[in-house]
Write an enzyme that holds these catalytic residues in place. Structure first.
Site, PDB file in Angstrom:
ATOM      1  N   PRO A  48       0.834  -1.210   0.000  1.00 59.51           N
ATOM      2  CA  PRO A  48       0.000   0.000   0.000  1.00 59.51           C
ATOM      3  C   PRO A  48       0.863   1.251   0.000  1.00 59.51           C
ATOM      4  O   PRO A  48       1.977   1.239   0.507  1.00 59.51           O
ATOM      5  CB  PRO A  48      -0.782  -0.113   1.311  1.00 59.51           C
ATOM      6  N   GLU A  49       0.359   2.303  -0.592  1.00 65.16           N
ATOM      7  CA  GLU A  49       1.080   3.575  -0.571  1.00 65.16           C
ATOM      8  C   GLU A  49       0.422   4.508   0.439  1.00 65.16           C
ATOM      9  O   GLU A  49      -0.593   4.175   1.055  1.00 65.16           O
ATOM     10  CB  GLU A  49       1.107   4.171  -1.984  1.00 65.16           C
ATOM     11  N   HIS A 104      -7.479 -16.019   6.841  1.00 65.42           N
ATOM     12  CA  HIS A 104      -6.097 -15.693   7.193  1.00 65.42           C
ATOM     13  C   HIS A 104      -6.015 -14.753   8.389  1.00 65.42           C
ATOM     14  O   HIS A 104      -5.090 -13.954   8.488  1.00 65.42           O
ATOM     15  CB  HIS A 104      -5.382 -15.103   5.983  1.00 65.42           C
ATOM     16  N   ARG A 146      -0.265 -13.807   3.383  1.00 65.72           N
ATOM     17  CA  ARG A 146       1.106 -14.283   3.221  1.00 65.72           C
ATOM     18  C   ARG A 146       1.934 -14.148   4.493  1.00 65.72           C
ATOM     19  O   ARG A 146       3.049 -14.640   4.575  1.00 65.72           O
ATOM     20  CB  ARG A 146       1.759 -13.544   2.058  1.00 65.72           C
TER      21      ARG A 146
END
Ligand SMILES: [Zn+2]
Length: 286
Positions: free
Chosen positions: A2-3, A96, A117
């Site tokens: 993300p920015e 997750h 992840r």
């Protein structure tokens, strides 16, 4: 990854839904998500328990939750796929789900860290005197920070033997500008990414900073309108990326200013997108 605008949208969501709530308990469902907290999951949970969350804060892409009555903060590492969600207790666990924080109040929501992840996670750090987690003390202010020093940034560009895109991505000079926003701002400023920073005049660097702020604020405006629900989400995507990009990802498409096909060049294991006509390559000098 993300920015800054995406992280700021999440920060605002946390401000609205999590600030000033007292932690009742923390459940770590996967130890990898707290691996940066060397004392382990039980210690992490113990240190949060009973503390009120202060005002969620951000510098560049870094986001943290101060713990009131301590000199510590919980730093969120979003990594490639990390999400912070505020969910009703009754919502089914995400596949997750890695960390769950329950609060000691009557509101029916909890904070969840979800990460497919598990490159990201949460960690607890001592604060610097400025109130920053100590591990990010070296990160420069970002261009949306009211205390960002434009003149100091310009002087640093003049001093450094580097090129403009490298400088924009240098987190010790200016934080929160990633590959996408760098390409967008450089296209707007008609600057080639390999332009040596020492050649930038004060008006040019000021103009570039203005474009950096514009593209970030435009993305924030989009993120800000889509964020109006209980669901606080960060996954590096926002409607802005689909609709409003002028440079990034537009290889072969006509430049929106002059119609010349846009180009892509490999750049530091990534890509740079630019218009070969509007953004002329600097002459090579030795
Ligand atoms: Zn062009």
């Amino acid at each position: 990854m993300p920015e800054l605008p995406e992280v700021e949208v999440v920060r605002r969501g946390l401000e609205r839904w999590v600030a000033h709530r007292t932690v009742a308990d923390t459940e770590v469902l996967h130890p990898r998500a707290v691996r940066r907290h060397l004392a382990g999951a039980d210690d992490f949970a113990h240190r949060l328990k009973g503390h009120r969350v202060g005002m969620p804060s951000r510098r560049g892409k870094y986001l943290w939750l101060p713990l009131e009555d301590t000199d510590q903060s919980v730093l969120a590492h979003l990594g490639m796929s990390g999400q912070l969600l505020v969910q009703p207790h009754t919502a089914p666990d995400e596949k997750h789900l890695r960390i769950r924080v329950r609060f000691a109040d009557a509101l029916d929501t909890e904070l969840r860290f979800v990460d497919q992840r598990t490159f990201g996670g949460l960690s607890l750090h001592d604060n610097t005197p400025d109130g920053l987690p100590d591990v990010i003390a070296h990160i420069a202010r970002d261009p949306l920070d009211p205390l960002f020093d434009d003149e100091a940034f310009h002087q640093a560009l003049r001093r450094k033997r580097t090129t403009i895109k490298r400088a924009l991505l240098d987190q010790s000079l200016i934080s929160g500008v990633g590959n996408i926003y760098a390409d967008e701002a450089l296209w707007r400023a008609r600057l080639h990414y390999e332009r040596p920073t020492a050649t930038l005049t004060r008006p040019r660097s000021q103009e570039l900073l203005g474009h950096v702020r514009d593209v970030m604020n435009a993305a924030l405006a989009v993120g800000g309108t889509s964020f109006d629900s209980l669901y606080v989400n960060v996954n590096g995507e926002s409607g802005y990326f689909d609709r409003s990009l002028d440079a990034y990802g537009r290889e072969g498409l006509p430049c929106k200013r002059c119609g010349t096909p846009m180009r892509r060049r490999p750049w530091m294991n990534r890509s740079s997108y630019f218009c070969p006509k509007c953004q002329r390559a600097p002459r090579v000098s030795s």
